[in-house]
Write an enzyme that holds these catalytic residues in place. Structure first.
Site, PDB file in Angstrom:
ATOM      1  CB  THR A   3    -142.974 -77.667 -23.514  1.00 33.61           C
ATOM      2  OG1 THR A   3    -143.305 -77.846 -22.149  1.00 33.61           O
ATOM      3  CG2 THR A   3    -143.236 -76.221 -23.898  1.00 33.61           C
ATOM      4  NE  ARG A  50    -144.524 -77.555 -12.903  1.00 36.84           N
ATOM      5  CZ  ARG A  50    -144.059 -77.493 -14.138  1.00 36.84           C
ATOM      6  NH1 ARG A  50    -144.821 -77.857 -15.147  1.00 36.84           N
ATOM      7  NH2 ARG A  50    -142.824 -77.076 -14.371  1.00 36.84           N
ATOM      8  N   GLY A  96    -146.335 -74.596 -14.913  1.00 40.12           N
ATOM      9  CA  GLY A  96    -145.005 -74.145 -15.282  1.00 40.12           C
ATOM     10  C   GLY A  96    -145.068 -72.800 -15.972  1.00 40.12           C
ATOM     11  CG  ASP A  97    -142.009 -71.971 -18.859  1.00 35.43           C
ATOM     12  OD1 ASP A  97    -142.215 -73.183 -18.630  1.00 35.43           O
ATOM     13  OD2 ASP A  97    -141.367 -71.576 -19.844  1.00 35.43           O
ATOM     14  N   GLY A 109    -138.171 -76.306 -20.952  1.00 36.71           N
ATOM     15  CA  GLY A 109    -137.314 -76.778 -19.870  1.00 36.71           C
ATOM     16  C   GLY A 109    -138.019 -76.673 -18.535  1.00 36.71           C
ATOM     17  N   GLY A 168    -139.840 -75.092 -16.006  1.00 41.76           N
ATOM     18  CA  GLY A 168    -140.622 -73.866 -16.011  1.00 41.76           C
ATOM     19  C   GLY A 168    -140.458 -73.007 -14.787  1.00 41.76           C
TER      20      GLY A 168
END
Length: 338
Positions: free
Chosen positions: A198, A226, A228-229, A250, A252
């Site tokens: 990221t 999947r 994440g954020d 980090g 997410g």
């Protein structure tokens, strides 16, 4: 064959060595000067590209797009198509972008497109939607002129994937995003891989406007599908032009559960400094986990309207890059809970 007619047309829509700063209170030099900050050591190169726009009085939105495109281009840091794949052997990319007017765009589960951040911007500017995912996102990207790249892993990712298949164990590793060198570089994994995934970037331009971007390949060897954020507005990225902007990196899942970057911006709205707002958001995650965070890393990074910036992380090792001039591009070690 893909055609533009598949998409809604909204023509009327408007719209060297790296010195480390001390961990003292930080503030942009007085005056209406631009600034760009980004996560991890890869932020140095990304900031440089962003500054080429900011330094000429350009718009923050243009700067944050150009900045993270540098990271997407880099095979070595494994953001973009050079990244480690999911557990089925496919690289999937996510990205989000947000401007000073509160407009935002996002793509998720995007395959075979080199620059998801630019596709996210097209979603923001050319569709009535905020997020496109999967096949639909890819179809939109191709219709917008983005090349469909080969469906092939990079040499490093293929080697990492073959090593991972021996045990097929998935476990997020603290600070694995940090791919740099020097005192903040992490130890490599047992298979020799660094698995960076990221970069988040927020900027304040000379006109006093914000822009933010976030782009990722997600966690290496994740379950297929999947997210994440990073592509979620208010989780991996949030911009409010009256207050400030924040991004995160980090694990997410933990950021999503507290709407992390929206929380940071709202705390700044209440009068907290960027660093304090990031710290309070981290403490929210720690409290939610009842203090059991030794295997979790989340770092928040923020800037406010006054040009003050700061960060805070759960674990030691979260770094970020700050650029306030052509020759003022420096690494900072974030404060941390543990």
């Amino acid at each position: 064959m893909l055609h533009r007619r598949h998409f809604l047309k909204m023509g009327t829509l408007g719209v060297s060595s790296l010195p480390f700063l001390s961990m003292a209170s930080r503030k942009q030099p007085a005056g209406n000067k631009p600034i760009v900050i980004s996560t991890w050591n890869e932020g140095i190169a990304a900031n440089k590209a962003a500054w080429e726009i900011l330094g000429k009085g350009g718009r923050a939105l243009d700067a944050v797009e150009a900045g993270v495109r540098v990271t997407e281009d880099s095979i070595n840091c494994c953001v973009g198509l050079g990244a480690n794949p999911d557990r089925d052997g496919h690289v999937t990319l996510d990205a989000s972008i947000m401007d000073e007017h509160g407009n935002c765009g996002s793509v998720a589960f995007l395959e075979r497109i080199k620059h998801p951040i630019s596709v996210a911007r097209r979603v923001m500017e050319k569709t009535p939607h905020v997020m496109l995912v999967g096949e639909g996102a890819q179809r939109f990207a191709v219709a917008e002129g983005f090349p469909l790249e080969a469906d092939k892993l990079s040499a490093d990712a293929e080697a990492s994937y073959k090593e991972w298949l021996k045990k097929s164990e998935y476990k997020p590793v603290v600070n694995i995003e940090n791919t740099g060198h020097g005192p903040f570089a992490p130890a490599r994994l047992s298979n020799g891989d660094l698995n960076h995934d990221t970069i988040g970037m927020v900027a304040l331009d000379a006109a006093g406007n914000f822009g933010g971007s976030c782009t990722t390949s997600g966690m290496g060897f994740k379950m297929r599908g999947r997210l994440g954020d990073s592509p979620i507005i208010g989780a991996g990225l949030f911009v409010d032009n009256e207050v400030g902007a924040a991004t995160s990196s980090g694990l997410g899942e933990e950021v999503i559960k507290v709407c992390g970057t929206h929380l940071v911006v709202e705390l700044m709205r209440q009068g907290y400094s960027p660093e304090k707002a990031c710290k309070l958001a981290v403490e929210r995650i720690v409290k939610r986990n009842k203090g059991n965070v030794k295997d979790i890393q989340v770092g928040f990074l923020a800037i406010n309207k006054a040009g003050e910036y700061g960060a805070f992380a759960i674990q030691k090792g979260f770094t970020y890059a700050v650029c306030t001039g052509e020759n003022k591009n420096e690494m900072v070690a974030s404060k941390y809970f543990i």
